[in-house]
Write an enzyme that holds these catalytic residues in place. Sequence first.
Site, PDB file in Angstrom:
ATOM      1  N   LYS A  85     -29.157 -10.488  33.859  1.00 52.19           N
ATOM      2  CA  LYS A  85     -28.661 -10.590  32.489  1.00 52.19           C
ATOM      3  C   LYS A  85     -27.437 -11.492  32.420  1.00 52.19           C
ATOM      4  O   LYS A  85     -27.375 -12.435  31.618  1.00 52.19           O
ATOM      5  CB  LYS A  85     -28.319  -9.203  31.943  1.00 52.19           C
ATOM      6  CG  LYS A  85     -27.633  -9.223  30.586  1.00 52.19           C
ATOM      7  CD  LYS A  85     -27.150  -7.831  30.200  1.00 52.19           C
ATOM      8  CE  LYS A  85     -26.172  -7.901  29.053  1.00 52.19           C
ATOM      9  NZ  LYS A  85     -25.578  -6.596  28.724  1.00 52.19           N
ATOM     10  N   ASP A  94     -30.559  -7.570  26.801  1.00 50.74           N
ATOM     11  CA  ASP A  94     -29.542  -6.529  26.669  1.00 50.74           C
ATOM     12  C   ASP A  94     -30.167  -5.330  25.948  1.00 50.74           C
ATOM     13  O   ASP A  94     -31.381  -5.292  25.748  1.00 50.74           O
ATOM     14  CB  ASP A  94     -28.307  -7.065  25.926  1.00 50.74           C
ATOM     15  CG  ASP A  94     -28.633  -7.538  24.516  1.00 50.74           C
ATOM     16  OD1 ASP A  94     -29.736  -7.255  24.011  1.00 50.74           O
ATOM     17  OD2 ASP A  94     -27.780  -8.195  23.899  1.00 50.74           O
TER      18      ASP A  94
END
Length: 223
Positions: free
Chosen positions: A128, A146
């Site tokens: 991420k 996310d």
Amino acid sequence: MPNNENQGEKRRVEQILARLDERYGTEKICYLNYNEPWQLLVAVILSAQCTDARVNIVTGPLFKRYPTPRDLAEADQKEVEEYIHSAGFYVTKARNIIACCRRLVDVYGGEVPKTLEELVTLAGVGRKTANVIRGNIYDDPSIVVDTHVKRISGKLGFTKEKDPEKIEYDLMKVLPKDHWILYNMHIITLGREICTARSPKCGQCFLKDLCPSGDKTEVAADA
């Protein structure tokens, strides 16, 4: 029949993206404040389980005290903890930030690397965080999964997976490459504004007729 279904789904995805573009624009926006790539890297590490607004409050004084990656690499952990205390998980984050900056200095000459493979070797950096850096710093098409993207992509029927990496691969198949970065920015805003986790405002959503998971009762009442 399968071809018709595929074409119908492709049109639905195109409509969803067009409405997101119309609502939120096509300018790439980063909600974390930074002046240099390494500062964004530190900010994203701090953003785990923390709001962007809080991170921006923390990083102002932090970057003033430590203006270069070398300064943070050589910092006292306890002192860094004091600066980032309000961002939560401050002991782990301080340790990771210092270790990350040490590797930046020792291995990469203080420059943030470009590839996913290199980025994930840095302390506190997973897929991420690496994809945030790739998308925002190097404009390298990447999908950031996310909590908003994970939740809303499932609602939109873009994925049935729960694992972020598997979701990332599903979205790479569904979304055109020119929307990989934008999609995350749009979905974050949608998730904060309308499709909230606790009480989504389905009746007010501009995607309600295209979303298979919306509250149809609320939609009907709102019509």
